[in-house]
Design an enzyme around this catalytic site. Structure first.
Site, PDB file in Angstrom:
ATOM      1  N   HIS A   1      26.476  36.193  77.981  1.00  0.00           N
ATOM      2  CA  HIS A   1      25.470  35.185  78.338  1.00  0.00           C
ATOM      3  C   HIS A   1      26.031  34.190  79.353  1.00  0.00           C
ATOM      4  O   HIS A   1      25.305  33.707  80.221  1.00  0.00           O
ATOM      5  CB  HIS A   1      24.999  34.410  77.101  1.00  0.00           C
ATOM      6  CG  HIS A   1      23.915  35.080  76.326  1.00  0.00           C
ATOM      7  ND1 HIS A   1      22.671  35.368  76.857  1.00  0.00           N
ATOM      8  CD2 HIS A   1      23.880  35.513  75.046  1.00  0.00           C
ATOM      9  CE1 HIS A   1      21.920  35.941  75.936  1.00  0.00           C
ATOM     10  NE2 HIS A   1      22.624  36.054  74.822  1.00  0.00           N
TER      11      HIS A   1
ATOM     12  N   HIS B   1      28.936  39.749  73.211  1.00  0.00           N
ATOM     13  CA  HIS B   1      27.518  39.520  73.500  1.00  0.00           C
ATOM     14  C   HIS B   1      27.324  38.075  73.990  1.00  0.00           C
ATOM     15  O   HIS B   1      26.684  37.836  75.016  1.00  0.00           O
ATOM     16  CB  HIS B   1      26.694  39.788  72.236  1.00  0.00           C
ATOM     17  CG  HIS B   1      25.235  39.484  72.381  1.00  0.00           C
ATOM     18  ND1 HIS B   1      24.270  40.459  72.375  1.00  0.00           N
ATOM     19  CD2 HIS B   1      24.565  38.308  72.514  1.00  0.00           C
ATOM     20  CE1 HIS B   1      23.079  39.900  72.506  1.00  0.00           C
ATOM     21  NE2 HIS B   1      23.230  38.585  72.595  1.00  0.00           N
ATOM     22  N   GLU B   2      27.894  37.120  73.248  1.00  0.00           N
ATOM     23  CA  GLU B   2      27.754  35.705  73.626  1.00  0.00           C
ATOM     24  C   GLU B   2      28.483  35.412  74.931  1.00  0.00           C
ATOM     25  O   GLU B   2      27.982  34.672  75.783  1.00  0.00           O
ATOM     26  CB  GLU B   2      28.242  34.786  72.504  1.00  0.00           C
ATOM     27  CG  GLU B   2      27.465  34.915  71.207  1.00  0.00           C
ATOM     28  CD  GLU B   2      25.952  34.890  71.373  1.00  0.00           C
ATOM     29  OE1 GLU B   2      25.433  34.102  72.202  1.00  0.00           O
ATOM     30  OE2 GLU B   2      25.275  35.667  70.684  1.00  0.00           O
TER      31      GLU B   2
ATOM     32  N   CYS C   1      18.808  39.796  70.288  1.00  0.00           N
ATOM     33  CA  CYS C   1      19.139  38.511  70.904  1.00  0.00           C
ATOM     34  C   CYS C   1      18.009  37.538  70.627  1.00  0.00           C
ATOM     35  O   CYS C   1      16.833  37.919  70.689  1.00  0.00           O
ATOM     36  CB  CYS C   1      19.318  38.719  72.411  1.00  0.00           C
ATOM     37  SG  CYS C   1      19.738  37.224  73.317  1.00  0.00           S
TER      38      CYS C   1
END
Length: 182
Positions: A156, A152-153, A108
């Protein structure tokens, strides 16, 4: 290369849940999202990495640049297909039963130290959102590496970092049948 200030994992903003983006989008917000997509492209150039001291990235979420709103950018090529989006208010609307993880682990732009271990994610997802680049709602069916990048994004936006998922059964947990993606 236009540089963006990337916030690090020790900052509170990366652990907070983002709010929905209101429409219509301002020209300033569209420009910001497009600049995130461009930043990712430029960060993958070795000359830019050396000259501007940046790490290569394939995804970037709003909180990483200090904005607590639900949008992220991706820009990468996988199996000769380009994935280039600036997604606003994304929603994962379906997932596979099959799980997967990146064989070499995840990284990341907001995390300087490597965290070893498998990050178990859905092998396939369907995600919807408004794509700023094409100026339309999109529905994307993703599998393997692209599915992992988008998840993954997406995490966030909920204040979850990839290492929060390593060996954490309260999130998705480890699945002995998960497939390794390289």
């Amino acid at each position: 290369m236009e540089l963006l200030k990337i916030h690090l994992d020790n900052e509170k903003i990366l652990h907070e849940k983002c709010k929905e983006v209101t429409f219509p989008l301002s020209e300033e917000k569209k420009k910001l999202i497009k600049s995130m997509v461009t930043y990712l492209h430029d960060s993958q150039d070795e000359n830019n990495q050396k000259e501007f001291n940046v790490r290569a990235g394939v995804g970037l979420a709003a909180p990483q640049i200090g904005v607590l709103e639900r949008f992220f950018a991706v820009n990468f090529i996988y199996n000769e297909k380009e994935y280039k989006y600036g997604l606003v208010n994304p929603k994962i609307i379906s997932t596979s039963k099959k799980m997967a993880y990146l064989e070499n682990g995840e990284g990341c732009l907001s995390v300087k130290e490597d965290h070893e271990g498998e990050v178990i994610r859905y092998q396939k997802i369907t995600i919807t959102g408004y794509d700023v680049l094409t100026e339309q709602e999109v529905t994307l069916k993703l599998a393997n590496y692209p599915a992992i990048v988008f998840q993954h994004e997406y995490d966030h936006l909920d204040g979850i970092l990839y290492y929060d998922r390593i060996n954490n059964s309260s999130l998705l947990g480890f699945d002995e049948d998960a497939i390794a993606i390289n």
